[in-house]
Design a protein around this motif. Structure first.
Motif, PDB file in Angstrom:
ATOM      1  N   THR A 152       1.084  -1.218   0.048  1.00 26.09           N
ATOM      2  CA  THR A 152      -0.293   0.213  -0.026  1.00 26.09           C
ATOM      3  C   THR A 152       0.766   1.200   0.054  1.00 26.09           C
ATOM      4  O   THR A 152       0.502   1.976  -0.686  1.00 26.09           O
ATOM      5  CB  THR A 152      -0.766  -0.003   1.157  1.00 26.09           C
ATOM      6  N   MET A 153       1.857   1.170   0.650  1.00 27.99           N
ATOM      7  CA  MET A 153       3.025   2.326   0.699  1.00 27.99           C
ATOM      8  C   MET A 153       3.722   2.721  -0.504  1.00 27.99           C
ATOM      9  O   MET A 153       3.687   3.757  -0.707  1.00 27.99           O
ATOM     10  CB  MET A 153       4.100   2.335   1.947  1.00 27.99           C
ATOM     11  N   LEU A 154       3.979   1.309  -1.210  1.00 30.74           N
ATOM     12  CA  LEU A 154       4.570   1.540  -2.346  1.00 30.74           C
ATOM     13  C   LEU A 154       3.561   2.138  -3.420  1.00 30.74           C
ATOM     14  O   LEU A 154       4.007   3.031  -4.316  1.00 30.74           O
ATOM     15  CB  LEU A 154       4.904  -0.020  -3.059  1.00 30.74           C
ATOM     16  N   VAL A 155       2.393   1.867  -3.326  1.00 26.56           N
ATOM     17  CA  VAL A 155       1.565   2.560  -4.363  1.00 26.56           C
ATOM     18  C   VAL A 155       1.209   3.961  -3.962  1.00 26.56           C
ATOM     19  O   VAL A 155       1.213   4.880  -4.916  1.00 26.56           O
ATOM     20  CB  VAL A 155      -0.029   1.784  -4.169  1.00 26.56           C
ATOM     21  N   ALA A 156       1.310   4.245  -2.632  1.00 24.26           N
ATOM     22  CA  ALA A 156       0.984   5.631  -2.535  1.00 24.26           C
ATOM     23  C   ALA A 156       2.273   6.552  -2.879  1.00 24.26           C
ATOM     24  O   ALA A 156       2.173   7.535  -3.429  1.00 24.26           O
ATOM     25  CB  ALA A 156       1.246   5.840  -0.897  1.00 24.26           C
ATOM     26  N   ILE A 157       3.439   6.019  -2.644  1.00 23.71           N
ATOM     27  CA  ILE A 157       4.661   6.751  -3.136  1.00 23.71           C
ATOM     28  C   ILE A 157       4.637   6.812  -4.356  1.00 23.71           C
ATOM     29  O   ILE A 157       4.937   7.879  -5.090  1.00 23.71           O
ATOM     30  CB  ILE A 157       6.043   5.720  -2.797  1.00 23.71           C
ATOM     31  N   PHE A 158       4.267   5.880  -5.617  1.00 22.48           N
ATOM     32  CA  PHE A 158       4.489   5.925  -7.073  1.00 22.48           C
ATOM     33  C   PHE A 158       3.332   6.689  -7.626  1.00 22.48           C
ATOM     34  O   PHE A 158       3.353   7.312  -8.501  1.00 22.48           O
ATOM     35  CB  PHE A 158       4.556   4.548  -7.548  1.00 22.48           C
ATOM     36  N   ALA A 159       2.081   6.629  -6.955  1.00 20.68           N
ATOM     37  CA  ALA A 159       0.681   7.023  -7.484  1.00 20.68           C
ATOM     38  C   ALA A 159       0.626   8.600  -7.063  1.00 20.68           C
ATOM     39  O   ALA A 159      -0.108   9.324  -7.612  1.00 20.68           O
ATOM     40  CB  ALA A 159      -0.216   6.255  -7.035  1.00 20.68           C
ATOM     41  N   VAL A 160       1.204   8.833  -6.012  1.00 17.60           N
ATOM     42  CA  VAL A 160       0.795  10.083  -5.229  1.00 17.60           C
ATOM     43  C   VAL A 160       2.135  11.148  -5.158  1.00 17.60           C
ATOM     44  O   VAL A 160       2.077  12.111  -5.529  1.00 17.60           O
ATOM     45  CB  VAL A 160       0.282   9.839  -3.927  1.00 17.60           C
ATOM     46  N   HIS A 161       3.116  10.489  -4.412  1.00 11.11           N
ATOM     47  CA  HIS A 161       4.168  11.461  -4.051  1.00 11.11           C
ATOM     48  C   HIS A 161       5.420  11.597  -4.853  1.00 11.11           C
ATOM     49  O   HIS A 161       6.140  12.380  -4.450  1.00 11.11           O
ATOM     50  CB  HIS A 161       4.567  11.060  -2.677  1.00 11.11           C
TER      51      HIS A 161
END
Length: 160
Positions: free
Chosen positions: A95-104
C-alpha cells in the motif's frame, strides 16, 4: 495447517525492537485507514477518498479507497496486536509503494512538498516487519504455540 507453513508465518527471532516498530507504525496506519474508511480524524471517508483516488487515475475510486483504507486500518490494528504480522506488514508495505508511486514520487523526497519521505519510512518499517516477524511480544507467538501443540502435542517454545 502445515507446520512448516505455520512456522514461516508466525515465528520470529525479533525481540522487543519489533514491538517498538509495530505499535506506533500500526497506530499510524490504522489512523490513516480510519480517515479513508470512516472519515475520522479529519478524513474524507470512503466517498471523498474514492473521488480523490479516481481523480488521480486510481479507479474505480470507491473500490481503491476501500482497499487502501482496509489495508491501512485492519493491517495497522494487526500490527499493533502482532496478529498475522507478516501478511499485514506485506499488505501495508505494498500500500505504501502504491502511495509513493501514485501520489508522492513527482513531488520529490520531502514532505513539505507532499513528497514521499513519510510513505518511504512506513514502507521500510513494514517491509522489515514482513521479513523479521512480530517479535517476542505478539499474538503470533500464541497462535504458533497453539497450532504446534495441537499438531505435535509438544510445545513449540523450548523449555515449555
Amino acid at each position: 495447517m502445515n507446520t512448516q507453513f505455520a512456522q514461516t508465518l508466525f515465528s520470529s527471532r525479533g525481540g522487543v525492537a519489533a514491538l517498538v516498530l509495530r505499535v506506533p507504525v500500526g497506530l499510524i496506519l490504522a489512523a490513516h485507514g480510519a480517515q479513508k474508511l470512516f472519515g475520522w480524524f479529519g478524513g474524507y471517508g470512503l466517498e471523498g477518498t474514492g473521488q480523490w483516488l479516481a481523480s488521480i487515475g486510481l479507479g474505480p475510486g470507491y473500490l481503491m479507497a476501500l482497499l487502501a483504507g482496509g489495508a491501512e486500518f485492519f493491517g495497522g490494528l494487526a500490527l499493533v496486536l502482532g496478529l498475522l504480522t507478516r501478511p499485514a506488514a506485506l499488505v501495508s508495505a505494498f500500500t505504501m509503494l502504491v502511495a509513493i508511486f501514485a501520489v508522492h514520487i513527482g513531488n520529490g523526497l520531502f514532505m513539505a512538498n507532499n513528497g514521499y519521505e513519510y510513505a518511504l519510512s512506513l514502507f521500510a518499517v513494514t517491509l522489515a516487519l514482513a521479513i523479521q516477524g512480530a517479535g517476542r511480544f505478539a499474538l503470533d507467538n500464541l497462535l504458533l504455540e497453539r497450532l504446534w501443540t495441537a499438531v505435535d502435542g509438544q510445545s513449540a517454545v523450548p523449555g515449555k
